[in-house]
Design a protein around this motif. Structure first.
Motif, PDB file in Angstrom:
ATOM      1  N   GLU A  17      37.745  31.846  98.760  1.00 33.94           N
ATOM      2  CA  GLU A  17      38.664  30.931  98.077  1.00 33.94           C
ATOM      3  C   GLU A  17      39.906  31.677  97.591  1.00 33.94           C
ATOM      4  O   GLU A  17      41.032  31.195  97.738  1.00 33.94           O
ATOM      5  CB  GLU A  17      37.968  30.268  96.889  1.00 33.94           C
ATOM      6  CG  GLU A  17      38.871  29.292  96.150  1.00 33.94           C
ATOM      7  CD  GLU A  17      38.153  28.604  94.994  1.00 33.94           C
ATOM      8  OE1 GLU A  17      38.886  28.078  94.131  1.00 33.94           O
ATOM      9  OE2 GLU A  17      36.916  28.597  94.938  1.00 33.94           O
ATOM     10  N   LEU A  18      39.708  32.867  97.034  1.00 32.12           N
ATOM     11  CA  LEU A  18      40.847  33.666  96.574  1.00 32.12           C
ATOM     12  C   LEU A  18      41.752  34.040  97.742  1.00 32.12           C
ATOM     13  O   LEU A  18      42.980  33.938  97.647  1.00 32.12           O
ATOM     14  CB  LEU A  18      40.366  34.924  95.861  1.00 32.12           C
ATOM     15  CG  LEU A  18      41.448  35.852  95.334  1.00 32.12           C
ATOM     16  CD1 LEU A  18      42.370  35.132  94.360  1.00 32.12           C
ATOM     17  CD2 LEU A  18      40.820  37.066  94.682  1.00 32.12           C
ATOM     18  N   ILE A  19      41.170  34.433  98.852  1.00 31.07           N
ATOM     19  CA  ILE A  19      41.956  34.770 100.049  1.00 31.07           C
ATOM     20  C   ILE A  19      42.772  33.566 100.508  1.00 31.07           C
ATOM     21  O   ILE A  19      43.952  33.688 100.827  1.00 31.07           O
ATOM     22  CB  ILE A  19      41.049  35.298 101.167  1.00 31.07           C
ATOM     23  CG1 ILE A  19      40.512  36.685 100.774  1.00 31.07           C
ATOM     24  CG2 ILE A  19      41.787  35.351 102.497  1.00 31.07           C
ATOM     25  CD1 ILE A  19      39.390  37.183 101.653  1.00 31.07           C
ATOM     26  N   ALA A  20      42.153  32.399 100.522  1.00 29.91           N
ATOM     27  CA  ALA A  20      42.861  31.186 100.935  1.00 29.91           C
ATOM     28  C   ALA A  20      44.034  30.893  99.999  1.00 29.91           C
ATOM     29  O   ALA A  20      45.123  30.532 100.455  1.00 29.91           O
ATOM     30  CB  ALA A  20      41.900  30.001 100.966  1.00 29.91           C
ATOM     31  N   LEU A  25      50.052  31.262  98.939  1.00 29.42           N
ATOM     32  CA  LEU A  25      51.164  31.834  98.191  1.00 29.42           C
ATOM     33  C   LEU A  25      52.142  32.580  99.082  1.00 29.42           C
ATOM     34  O   LEU A  25      53.318  32.694  98.758  1.00 29.42           O
ATOM     35  CB  LEU A  25      50.654  32.798  97.120  1.00 29.42           C
ATOM     36  CG  LEU A  25      50.089  32.174  95.865  1.00 29.42           C
ATOM     37  CD1 LEU A  25      49.508  33.255  94.964  1.00 29.42           C
ATOM     38  CD2 LEU A  25      51.152  31.392  95.127  1.00 29.42           C
ATOM     39  N   ALA A  26      51.664  33.104 100.196  1.00 35.57           N
ATOM     40  CA  ALA A  26      52.509  33.909 101.073  1.00 35.57           C
ATOM     41  C   ALA A  26      53.749  33.141 101.519  1.00 35.57           C
ATOM     42  O   ALA A  26      54.802  33.738 101.719  1.00 35.57           O
ATOM     43  CB  ALA A  26      51.719  34.394 102.282  1.00 35.57           C
ATOM     44  N   ALA A  28      55.060  30.674  99.706  1.00 33.27           N
ATOM     45  CA  ALA A  28      55.638  30.036  98.524  1.00 33.27           C
ATOM     46  C   ALA A  28      56.913  30.757  98.080  1.00 33.27           C
ATOM     47  O   ALA A  28      57.298  31.788  98.618  1.00 33.27           O
ATOM     48  CB  ALA A  28      54.615  30.044  97.398  1.00 33.27           C
ATOM     49  N   ASP A  29      57.534  30.189  97.074  1.00 34.60           N
ATOM     50  CA  ASP A  29      58.723  30.768  96.456  1.00 34.60           C
ATOM     51  C   ASP A  29      58.378  32.162  95.923  1.00 34.60           C
ATOM     52  O   ASP A  29      57.415  32.325  95.165  1.00 34.60           O
ATOM     53  CB  ASP A  29      59.156  29.853  95.313  1.00 34.60           C
ATOM     54  CG  ASP A  29      60.354  30.376  94.543  1.00 34.60           C
ATOM     55  OD1 ASP A  29      61.018  31.312  95.025  1.00 34.60           O
ATOM     56  OD2 ASP A  29      60.625  29.827  93.459  1.00 34.60           O
ATOM     57  N   PRO A  30      59.157  33.183  96.309  1.00 32.49           N
ATOM     58  CA  PRO A  30      58.859  34.550  95.863  1.00 32.49           C
ATOM     59  C   PRO A  30      58.771  34.693  94.343  1.00 32.49           C
ATOM     60  O   PRO A  30      57.964  35.468  93.841  1.00 32.49           O
ATOM     61  CB  PRO A  30      60.022  35.371  96.417  1.00 32.49           C
ATOM     62  CG  PRO A  30      60.513  34.585  97.584  1.00 32.49           C
ATOM     63  CD  PRO A  30      60.292  33.144  97.231  1.00 32.49           C
ATOM     64  N   ALA A  31      59.558  33.949  93.595  1.00 32.09           N
ATOM     65  CA  ALA A  31      59.500  34.029  92.134  1.00 32.09           C
ATOM     66  C   ALA A  31      58.150  33.526  91.627  1.00 32.09           C
ATOM     67  O   ALA A  31      57.578  34.103  90.687  1.00 32.09           O
ATOM     68  CB  ALA A  31      60.634  33.226  91.512  1.00 32.09           C
ATOM     69  N   ASP A  32      57.633  32.469  92.248  1.00 31.43           N
ATOM     70  CA  ASP A  32      56.316  31.955  91.870  1.00 31.43           C
ATOM     71  C   ASP A  32      55.227  32.974  92.187  1.00 31.43           C
ATOM     72  O   ASP A  32      54.303  33.175  91.400  1.00 31.43           O
ATOM     73  CB  ASP A  32      56.006  30.643  92.599  1.00 31.43           C
ATOM     74  CG  ASP A  32      56.854  29.482  92.108  1.00 31.43           C
ATOM     75  OD1 ASP A  32      57.441  29.581  91.006  1.00 31.43           O
ATOM     76  OD2 ASP A  32      56.926  28.474  92.839  1.00 31.43           O
ATOM     77  N   VAL A  36      52.579  34.789  89.564  1.00 27.36           N
ATOM     78  CA  VAL A  36      51.123  34.760  89.733  1.00 27.36           C
ATOM     79  C   VAL A  36      50.566  36.183  89.757  1.00 27.36           C
ATOM     80  O   VAL A  36      49.576  36.487  89.090  1.00 27.36           O
ATOM     81  CB  VAL A  36      50.718  33.989  91.011  1.00 27.36           C
ATOM     82  CG1 VAL A  36      49.242  34.179  91.329  1.00 27.36           C
ATOM     83  CG2 VAL A  36      51.047  32.519  90.861  1.00 27.36           C
ATOM     84  N   VAL A  37      51.203  37.057  90.508  1.00 27.09           N
ATOM     85  CA  VAL A  37      50.744  38.444  90.595  1.00 27.09           C
ATOM     86  C   VAL A  37      50.814  39.105  89.221  1.00 27.09           C
ATOM     87  O   VAL A  37      49.890  39.810  88.804  1.00 27.09           O
ATOM     88  CB  VAL A  37      51.553  39.232  91.648  1.00 27.09           C
ATOM     89  CG1 VAL A  37      51.260  40.715  91.563  1.00 27.09           C
ATOM     90  CG2 VAL A  37      51.246  38.704  93.040  1.00 27.09           C
TER      91      VAL A  37
END
Length: 74
Positions: A17-20, A25-26, A28-32, A36-37
């Motif tokens: 689930e985490l991998i998915a 996110l890959a 997604a918007d880089p700022a988002d 998250v990171v």
């Protein structure tokens, strides 16, 4: 490891689930993604009693708000 074997309380299903979620996110918007990171690193650092920050480069510590000498970037 197969099925739902546990490693540190997490199961293979948890990892999948985490991998998915990370794959989503890959694109997604880089700022988002950075936010998250940063939140994940901060949570991991808290769980490690502050020991994680010692192993991170300064720029990542600053982005995650883990560098007490410098304010976190927005």
């Amino acid at each position: 490891m197969t099925g739902s074997e546990q490693v540190g309380g997490a199961t293979d299903e948890d990892a999948a689930e985490l991998i998915a979620q990370l794959k989503e996110l890959a694109g997604a918007d880089p700022a988002d993604v950075r936010q998250v990171v940063a939140e994940v690193l901060a949570a991991l650092d808290r769980a490690a009693g502050g020991a994680l920050r010692e192993h991170l480069p300064e720029t990542i510590r600053v982005d995650a708000g883990l560098d007490t000498a410098a304010p976190a970037r927005p």
